[in-house]
Design an enzyme around this catalytic site. Structure first.
Site, PDB file in Angstrom:
ATOM      1  N   ASP A  63      28.835  47.974  -0.576  1.00 55.77           N
ATOM      2  CA  ASP A  63      29.999  47.646  -1.406  1.00 55.77           C
ATOM      3  C   ASP A  63      30.279  46.162  -1.251  1.00 55.77           C
ATOM      4  O   ASP A  63      30.648  45.713  -0.156  1.00 55.77           O
ATOM      5  CB  ASP A  63      31.222  48.462  -0.978  1.00 55.77           C
ATOM      6  N   ARG A  68      30.279  57.536 -12.769  1.00 52.77           N
ATOM      7  CA  ARG A  68      30.239  57.384 -14.218  1.00 52.77           C
ATOM      8  C   ARG A  68      28.780  57.212 -14.641  1.00 52.77           C
ATOM      9  O   ARG A  68      27.993  56.545 -13.953  1.00 52.77           O
ATOM     10  CB  ARG A  68      31.062  56.178 -14.680  1.00 52.77           C
ATOM     11  N   ASP A 125      26.174  64.715 -12.233  1.00 48.92           N
ATOM     12  CA  ASP A 125      27.347  65.388 -12.788  1.00 48.92           C
ATOM     13  C   ASP A 125      27.915  64.588 -13.958  1.00 48.92           C
ATOM     14  O   ASP A 125      28.751  65.078 -14.695  1.00 48.92           O
ATOM     15  CB  ASP A 125      28.423  65.573 -11.711  1.00 48.92           C
ATOM     16  N   GLU A 183      27.639  61.190 -22.589  1.00 50.76           N
ATOM     17  CA  GLU A 183      28.103  62.426 -21.975  1.00 50.76           C
ATOM     18  C   GLU A 183      28.761  63.304 -23.036  1.00 50.76           C
ATOM     19  O   GLU A 183      29.706  62.851 -23.691  1.00 50.76           O
ATOM     20  CB  GLU A 183      29.101  62.096 -20.863  1.00 50.76           C
ATOM     21  N   HIS A 208      29.995  67.664 -15.631  1.00 51.30           N
ATOM     22  CA  HIS A 208      31.170  66.871 -15.223  1.00 51.30           C
ATOM     23  C   HIS A 208      32.229  67.776 -14.585  1.00 51.30           C
ATOM     24  O   HIS A 208      33.396  67.795 -14.989  1.00 51.30           O
ATOM     25  CB  HIS A 208      31.756  66.122 -16.427  1.00 51.30           C
TER      26      HIS A 208
END
Length: 335
Positions: free
Chosen positions: A185, A246, A269, A274, A293
């Site tokens: 990160d 995302r 997921d 989408e 999702h």
């Protein structure tokens, strides 16, 4: 008894019974003066306009209309938005913050089921459950007692990309397991990563040294295709990419190309677009496991979001600070 602040529900009406089942709705109404029969999605509808003209609080959720200048002009008394879901990016605008309206989100509560899903998938892919299940179905049997090399979660290397709410919660959930966890990160320093109890690595190094890479970064212009063709080639053969964040974080065409060869596997997921188009290879590739999702709050988990809002409503009505207030200064870096 002090007068309750006037409030309006602004979300998809069909979701209200899940977010606020009868016991929670009763508690919410103990703190806020709202009509549960009025659920707003069209802010220009006459009944909605009349209620919004008096509203001090908006209780929002999935399906909330956009709060732009025109909408806010119709709610001159509005002082707080209590959101019974995760991200507020989809409906808030700069005008909300300019007018000094406080916004609270149940994102912390929504992070838990996503982290639980990621934990489950990490452990299952460590056992190669999805591929072996298909093999079992095809063969209608298996050689009992055979030790399968390469399987297991003892010391398996898990790379967490993004110290978001979900990323941090996942790190907590991974701690009791015998896994080697690292974090990437760019907004963190080694000291903060140390407080989380994991080594901090540059993204490229994390990709090279992880058996499972799990994505928990926010969707921003800077994170679009964070994982592209170059990054995928860094991952070891046999590694798994897990995405519950995302779909735009991954170059899906590049991922399909890698999964098609069998070199990498993917648990997705979220996708981009989408849902995937009907002809997408993701539905048929043996190395791709795609879910609709559902990692976020579903079913009985949704009421957890409502409980957060009830607690925030109690604080607001009592004049106390909101515990889950959204900071507009850091909103861009959030999911």
């Amino acid at each position: 008894m002090p007068e309750r602040p006037h409030a309006v529900l602004a979300m998809a009406a069909e979701n209200v019974p899940y977010v606020f089942p009868p016991d929670l709705l009763a508690l919410l109404r103990a703190h806020l003066d709202l009509d549960p029969a009025l659920v707003v999605q069209d802010l220009t509808e006459p009944r909605a306009r009349a209620a919004l003209a008096r509203a001090e609080v908006l209780v929002t959720g999935w399906g909330c209309p956009r709060l732009d200048a025109a909408a806010l002009d119709g709610a001159p008394k509005l002082r707080a938005v209590l959101h019974a879901a995760g991200s507020v990016k989809g409906f808030t605008t700069a005008e909300v913050w300019r007018r000094g309206i406080l916004v609270s989100s149940a994102a912390d509560a929504n992070a838990l089921p996503v982290a639980e899903y990621a934990l489950a998938m990490i452990l299952l892919t460590g056992k190669d459950v999805f591929a072996l299940r298909e093999e079992l179905r095809a063969r209608r049997g298996f050689p009992y007692g055979t030790i399968l090399p390469g399987l297991g979660n003892h010391g398996r290397r898990v790379g967490v990309v993004g110290a978001s709410r979900v990323g941090r919660r996942l790190i907590e959930l991974l701690r009791p397991h015998d896994l080697a966890v690292t974090l990437a990160d760019p907004t963190l320093d080694a000291g903060e990563a140390g407080r989380l109890g994991v080594p901090l690595l540059p993204l490229d190094d994390l990709l090279r040294t992880s058996d499972i890479v799990t994505l928990h970064a926010p969707e921003t212009p800077a994170t679009r295709h964070l994982i592209g063709a170059r990054e995928l080639t860094l991952m070891p053969t046999g590694a798994v990419l897990l995405n519950t964040a995302r779909g735009s974080l991954v170059d899906q065409d590049a991922l399909v190309a890698e999964v098609r060869t069998g070199r990498l596997r993917a648990v997705l997921d979220v996708t981009d677009p989408e849902p995937p188009p009907a002809g997408s290879p993701l539905f048929d590739l043996p190395g791709a496991f795609v879910t609709p999702h559902l990692a976020g709050s579903q079913g009985n988990e949704v009421a957890r979001l409502g409980r957060v809002v009830v607690e925030e409503a109690a604080r607001w009505a009592a004049g106390a600070a909101l515990r889950h207030a959204v900071d507009p200064e850091t909103l861009e870096r959030m999911a």
